[in-house]
Design a protein around this motif. Structure first.
Motif, PDB file in Angstrom:
ATOM      1  N   GLY A  26      57.342  47.365  55.468  1.00  0.00           N
ATOM      2  CA  GLY A  26      58.325  46.829  54.533  1.00  0.00           C
ATOM      3  C   GLY A  26      58.110  47.315  53.123  1.00  0.00           C
ATOM      4  N   GLY A  27      57.771  48.590  52.966  1.00  0.00           N
ATOM      5  CA  GLY A  27      57.480  49.115  51.638  1.00  0.00           C
ATOM      6  C   GLY A  27      58.717  49.545  50.877  1.00  0.00           C
ATOM      7  N   GLY A  28      58.493  49.991  49.647  1.00  0.00           N
ATOM      8  CA  GLY A  28      59.564  50.446  48.775  1.00  0.00           C
ATOM      9  C   GLY A  28      59.646  49.596  47.528  1.00  0.00           C
ATOM     10  N   ASP A  29      60.041  50.219  46.407  1.00  0.00           N
ATOM     11  CA  ASP A  29      60.028  49.517  45.117  1.00  0.00           C
ATOM     12  C   ASP A  29      60.894  48.262  45.120  1.00  0.00           C
ATOM     13  OD1 ASP A  29      58.274  51.316  44.040  1.00  0.00           O
ATOM     14  OD2 ASP A  29      59.780  52.458  42.932  1.00  0.00           O
ATOM     15  N   PHE A  30      62.075  48.324  45.733  1.00  0.00           N
ATOM     16  CA  PHE A  30      62.925  47.138  45.707  1.00  0.00           C
ATOM     17  C   PHE A  30      62.369  46.038  46.605  1.00  0.00           C
ATOM     18  CE2 PHE A  30      66.902  44.768  46.856  1.00  0.00           C
ATOM     19  CZ  PHE A  30      67.073  44.188  45.615  1.00  0.00           C
TER      20      PHE A  30
ATOM     21  N   GLN B 131      50.583  47.467  49.286  1.00  0.00           N
ATOM     22  CA  GLN B 131      50.055  48.432  50.255  1.00  0.00           C
ATOM     23  C   GLN B 131      50.055  47.818  51.657  1.00  0.00           C
ATOM     24  OE1 GLN B 131      46.176  49.379  48.710  1.00  0.00           O
ATOM     25  NE2 GLN B 131      46.983  49.732  46.647  1.00  0.00           N
ATOM     26  N   ASP B 132      49.739  46.540  51.719  1.00  0.00           N
ATOM     27  CA  ASP B 132      49.704  45.846  53.005  1.00  0.00           C
ATOM     28  C   ASP B 132      51.096  45.756  53.612  1.00  0.00           C
ATOM     29  OD1 ASP B 132      47.529  44.897  54.517  1.00  0.00           O
ATOM     30  OD2 ASP B 132      48.288  42.852  54.343  1.00  0.00           O
ATOM     31  N   MET B 133      52.106  45.515  52.773  1.00  0.00           N
ATOM     32  CA  MET B 133      53.481  45.479  53.255  1.00  0.00           C
ATOM     33  C   MET B 133      53.841  46.794  53.932  1.00  0.00           C
ATOM     34  SD  MET B 133      55.583  43.630  50.162  1.00  0.00           S
ATOM     35  CE  MET B 133      57.172  43.975  50.925  1.00  0.00           C
ATOM     36  N   GLN B 134      53.449  47.885  53.308  1.00  0.00           N
ATOM     37  CA  GLN B 134      53.768  49.199  53.849  1.00  0.00           C
ATOM     38  C   GLN B 134      52.986  49.487  55.128  1.00  0.00           C
ATOM     39  OE1 GLN B 134      55.978  51.749  52.434  1.00  0.00           O
ATOM     40  NE2 GLN B 134      55.667  52.397  54.545  1.00  0.00           N
ATOM     41  N   ARG B 135      51.710  49.163  55.092  1.00  0.00           N
ATOM     42  CA  ARG B 135      50.818  49.527  56.191  1.00  0.00           C
ATOM     43  C   ARG B 135      51.002  48.627  57.413  1.00  0.00           C
ATOM     44  NH1 ARG B 135      46.696  49.284  53.397  1.00  0.00           N
ATOM     45  NH2 ARG B 135      45.979  47.191  53.933  1.00  0.00           N
TER      46      ARG B 135
ATOM     47  N   GLU C  50      72.209  51.097  48.574  1.00  0.00           N
ATOM     48  CA  GLU C  50      72.133  50.558  49.927  1.00  0.00           C
ATOM     49  C   GLU C  50      70.747  50.739  50.538  1.00  0.00           C
ATOM     50  OE1 GLU C  50      75.169  52.069  52.427  1.00  0.00           O
ATOM     51  OE2 GLU C  50      76.826  51.289  51.213  1.00  0.00           O
ATOM     52  N   ASN C  51      70.095  51.837  50.232  1.00  0.00           N
ATOM     53  CA  ASN C  51      68.754  52.061  50.756  1.00  0.00           C
ATOM     54  C   ASN C  51      67.770  51.039  50.212  1.00  0.00           C
ATOM     55  OD1 ASN C  51      66.768  53.740  52.259  1.00  0.00           O
ATOM     56  ND2 ASN C  51      65.967  54.131  50.205  1.00  0.00           N
ATOM     57  N   ASP C  52      67.927  50.683  48.929  1.00  0.00           N
ATOM     58  CA  ASP C  52      67.063  49.662  48.339  1.00  0.00           C
ATOM     59  C   ASP C  52      67.270  48.311  49.029  1.00  0.00           C
ATOM     60  OD1 ASP C  52      65.909  51.327  46.294  1.00  0.00           O
ATOM     61  OD2 ASP C  52      67.807  51.172  45.202  1.00  0.00           O
ATOM     62  N   VAL C  53      68.521  47.957  49.255  1.00  0.00           N
ATOM     63  CA  VAL C  53      68.819  46.696  49.942  1.00  0.00           C
ATOM     64  C   VAL C  53      68.221  46.712  51.341  1.00  0.00           C
ATOM     65  CG1 VAL C  53      70.655  45.226  50.844  1.00  0.00           C
ATOM     66  CG2 VAL C  53      70.909  46.300  48.590  1.00  0.00           C
ATOM     67  N   ARG C  54      68.296  47.852  51.996  1.00  0.00           N
ATOM     68  CA  ARG C  54      67.721  47.982  53.337  1.00  0.00           C
ATOM     69  C   ARG C  54      66.210  47.732  53.301  1.00  0.00           C
ATOM     70  NH1 ARG C  54      69.325  52.790  54.174  1.00  0.00           N
ATOM     71  NH2 ARG C  54      71.438  52.125  54.669  1.00  0.00           N
ATOM     72  N   GLN C  55      65.551  48.217  52.255  1.00  0.00           N
ATOM     73  CA  GLN C  55      64.116  47.978  52.099  1.00  0.00           C
ATOM     74  C   GLN C  55      63.819  46.483  52.024  1.00  0.00           C
ATOM     75  OE1 GLN C  55      62.837  50.064  48.606  1.00  0.00           O
ATOM     76  NE2 GLN C  55      62.965  52.098  49.542  1.00  0.00           N
ATOM     77  N   ALA C  56      64.595  45.772  51.213  1.00  0.00           N
ATOM     78  CA  ALA C  56      64.368  44.334  51.063  1.00  0.00           C
ATOM     79  C   ALA C  56      64.657  43.600  52.361  1.00  0.00           C
ATOM     80  CB  ALA C  56      65.234  43.780  49.930  1.00  0.00           C
TER      81      ALA C  56
END
Length: 300
Positions: A165-169, A157-161, A237-243
């Motif tokens: 940098g949120g997202g499952d990947f 949650q902190d990553m997102q907030r 590609e979207n998952d990689v972008r999240q990471a």
């Protein structure tokens, strides 16, 4: 990222609710400070660690922490509970299971070493590890003394907030990074680095070694993701972008500029945003742990 069909690991200890209060204390990862521990407190603890000859970065692998043999007042020593049934707990157990499946094949094939899976401890607010007391504010970390990864899922949650940098990947990358420290430990790298830091007597040089350890863990997380995707085709590609966004957000230069307005490279312990992204992508493109030797190159 599709993760529902991943195997659930049996190596999860769910200590949430053992006295910490799930969801409280807002974690912040990789030694950033947050919750009850601010950046100033972590700096003081880190300086104390250096004075005592203790290297907190290597000891806990994902956060700067000095134990000094003393535990904070809020902690949990309760026995592990049953497997998690909530969504975040299930996610962690499945990602851990996939790290076990990938590394149990990769380690013998690429390093001629047997892979012994670590355990992962889910906790809320505080718990006890062999490296000392762990708190949410320290973020996820790996303790080589008991070969366990410690994680308060409020960090996601902190990553997102806080870091966008949120997202499952991105969350899977965090777990895989800590498991990467376990791989380093099995390869004998962590104890060698810790000893080299103690011998050096130079803080900048010790920091440089710490950066190499962290960037290698980033690369190993990429290797894991590459091999998982070869088999399951479950990231895009979207998952990689999240990471990449997550790696960028937690670069030392980015965090120092946010916290104090400028960056001090000699004080970096985890690497710059550019370095973290580059080494993550190195592993992701190669799928080979042998490309992750950050100690062999002068250019990090």
């Amino acid at each position: 990222m599709r993760w529902d069909d991943l195997r659930t690991s049996e190596n999860v200890e769910d200590r949430r609710g053992d006295g910490g209060g799930f969801g409280g204390g807002g974690g912040s990862g990789f030694g950033l400070g947050g919750g009850r521990l601010g950046i100033g407190a972590i700096v003081v603890l880190s300086l104390a660690g250096w004075a005592l000859g203790i290297d907190p970065r290597i000891l806990i692998g994902g956060a700067e922490m000095v134990t000094g043999g003393r535990a904070p007042t809020q902690e949990s020593r309760s026995a592990p509970t049953s497997q998690p049934t909530d969504d975040s707990g299930r996610f962690v157990a499945k990602i851990l299971g996939e790290t076990e499946d990938v590394w149990s094949q990769l380690m013998p094939a690429q390093a001629n070493r047997e892979y012994r899976a670590p355990r992962l401890v889910l906790f809320s607010r505080a718990t006890q590890s062999a490296c000392g007391s762990a708190q949410s504010a320290m973020g996820p970390f790996y303790c080589p003394l008991d070969q366990k990864v410690y994680l308060d899922t409020s960090f996601f949650q902190d990553m997102q907030r806080r870091f966008g940098g949120g997202g499952d990947f991105a969350y899977a990358y965090v777990i895989a990074h800590e498991v990467g420290h376990h791989v380093e430990n099995l390869l004998g790298i962590l104890p060698k680095v810790q000893e080299a830091q103690r011998r050096s007597g130079d803080k900048a040089q010790a920091n440089n070694l710490s950066v190499r350890v962290e960037l290698m863990a980033d690369c190993l997380a990429g290797v894991w993701a590459a091999k998982m995707n070869e088999k399951r085709r479950n990231i895009d590609e979207n998952d990689v972008r999240q990471a990449v966004n997550a790696a960028t957000a937690i670069g030392d230069d980015r965090l120092q500029k946010q916290g104090q307005g400028y960056a001090v490279p000699d004080s970096f312990t985890h690497g710059s945003s550019e370095q973290r992204v580059r080494w993550l992508m190195t592993g992701l493109k190669s799928g080979d742990l042998r490309t992750c030797n950050t100690f062999q190159t002068q250019r990090l």
